[in-house]
Write an enzyme that holds these catalytic residues in place. Structure first.
Site: not given
Ligand code: NCD
Ligand code: ZN
Length: 346
Positions: A13, A15, A99, A136, A174, A247
């Site tokens: 996971h 970003h 997702k 999520h 998460h 995450d």
């Molecule tokens: C994530 C993001 O910034 O893209 N932020 C987070 O707090 N985890 C989005 C997400 O996965 O919820």
């Molecule tokens: Zn995330």
């Protein structure tokens, strides 16, 4: 123990963002993980197979030379996703899941699903094609207490969904609560969960330690100490349904240190080291390798990685900031120490 060698792990996971921002953060992940599941919440989101393949190409082009790394792609599910898109995603061979963001739940989720029944046809096709649904898991009703949104989601959305699509494989992303851990433990086969380093290492007091701490703000929020202990308990048990997903969610400093700041904690700079700390504190360092390098691969039906990675018990100080495109970001533990250090590849 002064060092630990693991099968090379996967971050299931992550970003990565895009463009110059991505170029700044990708090397941290590629230095540690052989593969990562790339979240599709770009602005605009990654909705189609074509967009995911183009994004994948941009990631591969941004890799430092000679560093092997495989991005596993996901599509962003919306009310308007066409079931035929699931067929295209499966045929691409590069997309492993879709997702589900409940609309409005988190960063860049305004295009998300407004009511789960609207995507029944897509979920049914995913079940047929055996693509994974990444969830999520928070309700978005503003009336619901922010600390209760994950538990409420289980009852209102996830449990009924898992029953209506009995062969759909689902990752509850998460997880942050005892309720979520117990849901996974009591659920049918084909349901798993990822856990972040922050939810294993911190409770919600960390949001307010000496003042408000925007760099500890992520979604789902940090929870109580009892919740954290329950999460540590399931990972320390070695149950294969729980695996690593950082995450890591980078935001520029200015987007976090502001009156209405973004959710997201950046942890890729220490994406395996932080877990080593958490597992060591739980007396479960021997379970780290399976959690980081086996359970996730097995769930996604990917071959386990063959390389190795060594962590040395040698504290290091995390920089106060890291470059992030033309800006900078504040990494988790900025200016403080982490107990385990990555041994550079020989
Ligand atoms: C994530 C993001 O910034 O893209 N932020 C987070 O707090 N985890 C989005 C997400 O996965 O919820
Ligand atoms: Zn995330």
């Amino acid at each position: 123990m002064t060092s630990i060698t693991l099968r090379r792990p996967d971050d299931l996971h992550l970003h990565l963002r895009d463009g110059e921002s991505m170029r700044s953060v990708l090397p941290y992940t590629a230095a540690r993980f052989a593969r990562a599941l790339i979240m599709p919440n770009l602005h605009p989101p990654v909705l189609s197979t074509e967009q995911a393949l183009a994004y994948r190409r941009r990631i591969l082009d941004a890799l430092p030379t000679g560093v092997p790394f495989e991005p596993l792609m996901t599509l962003y599910l919306t009310d308007r996703t066409d079931p035929a898109e699931v067929d295209r995603a499966k045929a691409s061979g590069c997309i492993v899941g879709l997702k589900l963001y409940p609309a409005g739940a988190t960063t860049h989720s305004d295009a998300g699903v407004t009511a789960i029944r609207k995507v029944d046809a897509v979920l049914s096709r995913m079940e047929e094609q055996d693509l994974v649904l990444e969830v999520h898991g928070e309700v978005t009703d503003p009336e619901v207490d922010v600390f209760e949104r994950e538990a409420r989601f289980i009852d209102q959305v996830l449990a009924p969904l898992a029953a209506r699509f009995p062969r759909l494989r689902i990752v509850f992303e998460h997880i942050t609560t005892r309720a979520a851990a117990q849901f996974v433990l009591g659920s049918r086969p084909g349901i798993a969960a990822t856990l972040t380093p922050q939810h294993l290492l911190m409770n919600r007091n960390a949001l307010f330690a000496g003042g408000i701490r925007p760099h500890h703000y992520c979604l789902p929020l940090l929870k109580s100490e009892a919740d954290r202990e329950a999460l540590l308990g399931v990972v320390a048990s070695g149950d294969p349904r729980f695996f690593l997903g950082t995450d890591s969610a980078p935001h520029a400093r200015g987007a976090k240190e502001v009156a209405c700041g973004c959710a997201g904690i950046f942890s890729a700079h220490a994406g395996i080291e932080l877990y080593a700390e958490a597992f060591e504190a739980a007396g479960a360092l021997g379970r780290l390798e399976a959690f980081a390098s086996e359970h996730g691969a097995d769930f996604y039906r990917l071959p386990r990685n063959t390389g190795r990675l060594t962590l040395v018990k040698a504290p290091w100080e995390v920089p106060r900031s890291c470059p992030f495109g033309a800006e900078e970001l504040v990494p988790l533990r900025a200016g403080e120490h982490i107990g385990w250090r990555l041994q550079e590849r020989q």
